[in-house]
Structures are given as C-alpha cells and as structure tokens.
Design an enzyme around this catalytic site. Structure first.
Site, mmCIF file in Angstrom:
data_model
loop_
_atom_site.group_PDB
_atom_site.id
_atom_site.type_symbol
_atom_site.label_atom_id
_atom_site.label_comp_id
_atom_site.label_asym_id
_atom_site.label_seq_id
_atom_site.Cartn_x
_atom_site.Cartn_y
_atom_site.Cartn_z
ATOM 1 N N CYS A 301 0.813 -1.228 0.000
ATOM 2 C CA CYS A 301 0.000 0.000 0.000
ATOM 3 C C CYS A 301 0.842 1.272 0.000
ATOM 4 C CB CYS A 301 -0.980 -0.014 1.174
ATOM 5 S SG CYS A 301 -0.220 0.058 2.821
ATOM 6 N N HIS A 349 -2.486 1.174 6.849
ATOM 7 C CA HIS A 349 -2.901 1.083 5.440
ATOM 8 C C HIS A 349 -3.148 2.480 4.883
ATOM 9 C CE1 HIS A 349 -4.308 -0.913 1.855
ATOM 10 N NE2 HIS A 349 -5.401 -0.178 1.847
ATOM 11 N N HIS A 361 -5.820 1.631 -4.354
ATOM 12 C CA HIS A 361 -4.908 1.148 -3.316
ATOM 13 C C HIS A 361 -4.492 -0.287 -3.607
ATOM 14 C CE1 HIS A 361 -8.039 -0.994 -0.505
ATOM 15 N NE2 HIS A 361 -8.472 -1.001 -1.748
#
Length: 389
Positions: A301, A349, A361
C-alpha cells in the site's frame, strides 16, 4: 505541517472517524475461536463463517502492520549498510596511509642500521602497541632528523585515526547485525500471519466459501453506497460555494472575489500534481499486492502511494507511519483527488483518493491494485486524510 490528531465525531458528520469497534470485534473473534478450540469436539465447535471472516480480516490487518514494520526496518538497514560501507572505505584508505607511513619509517630504520646509527629505536616503534607512549619514553625525538620527525608524527596520527575508525566500523557492524535480525523477525511475522489466514480459508467448504463471498459482496455494496453519499454531499457543498461566490460578485459588481487569487493558484498547482500521481496509480491497477514491494511489477500500500506521488515530484517516506506526517491533515468532507487516506488505529494502510468516495490502493496479499470505496472496511476504520503537497 499540520497536526495529525484525529477529529472527534460530531452529529452525523462524515469527517474523521474512528472507534475501537474493529479492535473490539477482533478481540471478540479471537476469544470465540479460542473457546471453540478448547471445547470438546462436536458438530457445533466449528467457528461460524462470520467469525472466520472477522479473523481473516484481522490477520490481514496484522500482516499489513507487520509489513510496515518490515518496511521501516529495511529502510533502517539500508541506511546502516551505507554507513558501514563508508566507514570500511575510510578504514581502508587510512590503513593505506598508515602502511605508507610505516614504510617510510622502515626506510629510516634501514638507513640508520647501514650507517651504524641506533636502528632498534625506530624499528621497535613500528611494532609498538602504543607508538606515542614508546616515543615519549625513549625520547626518540632527540635522535631524529626533521624529516624523520614528520614521518613519525604522520605515523602516530594515522594510527590513532585508523584505530578510531576501526572501532566505529565494528560498532556499526554490530548495529547492522542487530537490525538485520529484527528485519528477519518482521519478515517471519508477516509470513506467519498470512499462513494462518490462508490456513483458515483453505478449511472452508465450497458452500462456506460461497457464503463468505456473499458477505464480502454485501460489505462492498454498503461501502459503495457510503462513497456515493460522500460524493453527493461534496457536490452539494461545491454548488453552494459557487452560488455564494456568484452572489458576492453580483452584490459587489466585481468579476473576482478579493483574496482568492493565491488560493486558486495553490489549488491549481495541487491539482496538476495530483493528476500526475493519479495517472500513475491508474496505470498500476491490476498489478499484484506483494508485501514490501515498491514496483514496478508489484506494490504494497505505501509503496504504491510513494511511487505515485514521486511521479509528481513529491518524495514521500516509505512507510504509512511516516507518510501520515507529510503534508496537511484535512477533514474527510474536504477530501480532494490525490489526497492520502489512512486507515486503522495503527495507521497500517493507505490509499490514494480519486474522487466520488473512491480510491486506488494495494489492498492486501492475494489481491491486486484496484479502485474501490474508501469505506471498504467501514467508516470507523478511516484514520485521517492528508494532502501531501
């Protein structure tokens, strides 16, 4: 740089959000699974699909957190390795100088021996553990020429400097070894959590997998509805702002509002950079999530957001924990394309906002870079929104 404290919920606000609900759910799930494991085997001892789904989500979350720890440790390892290499190069250069000084002193000793002078003093100096002490004790200076004195001084100086650098290099090597050990531990931690998640999923029957897919689909539909709501609210707010600006121009009889030139220029500059970052991110859709990866074939990520904004000339740090501190925190209601959206209490994240409540993402192991709602895991897991440029 703005503070990154989370905003507190007020009324039915959309901005900044987070409750310990996820952590509570995860703990509840773990407790239930633990009770099940300790219970006597029976037809009812198997965890429910909902419990498995929560446990797997929690394991993937833990794996992402461990991945960011791995990323941070790997960055630290790289920096320490550079320092060690630099110190070793310095030691090698200084050792070469020391050898040159020693050779010069050796030539003086040989010359003294040939002429019948006192050779042992100089020769013993070369073998002394502490040349400076030997030099002081024997008062060798009185028997040396000016050229020899310079050579002795050079030798003593280089030996002291080389000894110091060798000690620094040794300490740096020990530190690097410790960090490399931590890196292996972080890597093993990620792999262990992923293996546990895969093991849980592998034990599901075809019917259970279908039920799990239905749960995921329901969650995605709810997330898409929340994204649409955010898009509608932002569109309404923008329309209201435009109407207010038009009314002000009508009232004042001007074609521009005083004081907005600088703001417009700033918005235009950010939009241009964000467009470049988004164009890059869109080109990565479909590439696999691989923990620790920074492209070009795969990403995790933070590796994706770092690479995307780099194309716009903005250097983001490697981990989510550092990326969240770069730029300005904005409320969710003011989010713009290009902004970074961070998730979970541990900020493990991150995604790149594209507009209309959606982001690009790298979701998790086994998945691919994709576009989906920023509410993919529920509104409560959104940590903050950061404008990086």
């Amino acid at each position: 740089m703005a503070s990154h404290r989370k905003w507190s919920p007020t009324g039915t606000r959309i901005a900044g959000i987070r409750t310990p609900a996820l952590a509570t759910a995860a703990l509840t799930s773990v407790a239930l699974l633990s009770q099940t494991a300790n219970a006597a085997p029976s037809a009812d001892s198997k965890p429910s699909i909902e419990e498995v789904e929560k446990k797997v989500d929690d394991l993937y979350h833990q794996a992402e957190a461990a991945t960011e720890k791995y990323n941070a440790t790997r960055e630290k390892t790289a920096q320490q390795r550079k320092r060690v290499d630099s110190l070793l190069d310095d030691v090698a250069q200084r050792t070469e100088k020391l050898n040159t000084a020693r050779d010069e002193l050796g030539s003086f000793a040989a010359a003294q021996y040939r002429t019948g002078a006192s050779a042992p003093d100089t020769a013993t100096l070369l073998l002394a553990d502490n040349p400076q002490d030997y030099f002081d004790q024997t008062q060798l200076m009185s028997r040396l020429t000016s050229r020899q004195k310079v050579a002795v001084d050079d030798y003593i100086t280089e030996q002291a400097a080389t000894t110091k650098k060798r000690a620094e290099a040794s300490q740096s090597l020990q530190t690097l070894t410790t960090t490399q050990s931590a890196l292996r531990t972080s890597k093993a931690d990620v792999q262990r959590k992923l293996a546990e998640a895969r093991d849980l999923l592998s034990k599901l029957t075809a019917e259970e997998k279908a039920r799990l897919a239905a749960i995921e689909k329901k969650k995605q539909e709810a997330a898409d509805r929340k994204a649409a709501e955010l898009a509608q609210q932002q569109a309404a707010a923008e329309k209201k702002a435009q109407e207010a600006a038009a009314q002000q121009r009508t009232t004042t009889g001007t074609t521009a509002t005083t004081g907005t030139t600088g703001s417009s220029a700033t918005d235009s500059s950010y939009t241009a950079k964000a467009d470049k970052a988004l164009a890059f991110a869109r080109a990565q859709v479909g590439k696999p999530y691989v923990w620790g990866a920074t492209g070009p074939g795969s990403y995790d990520c933070s590796g994706l957001t770092q690479a995307a904004w780099k194309t716009a000339g903005v250097d983001l740090p490697r981990t989510t924990w550092d990326q969240v501190n770069v730029g300005t925190t904005v409320p969710l209601s003011d989010i713009k394309p290009g902004d970074l959206v961070f998730f979970y209490d541990d900020i493990s994240h991150v995604g790149l906002y594209v507009g209309n409540g959606m982001m690009i993402h790298a979701p998790k192991p086994g998945a691919y870079v994709r576009e989906e709602s920023i509410f993919y895991g529920g509104e409560s897991i959104i940590h903050s929104v950061v404008r990086p440029a």
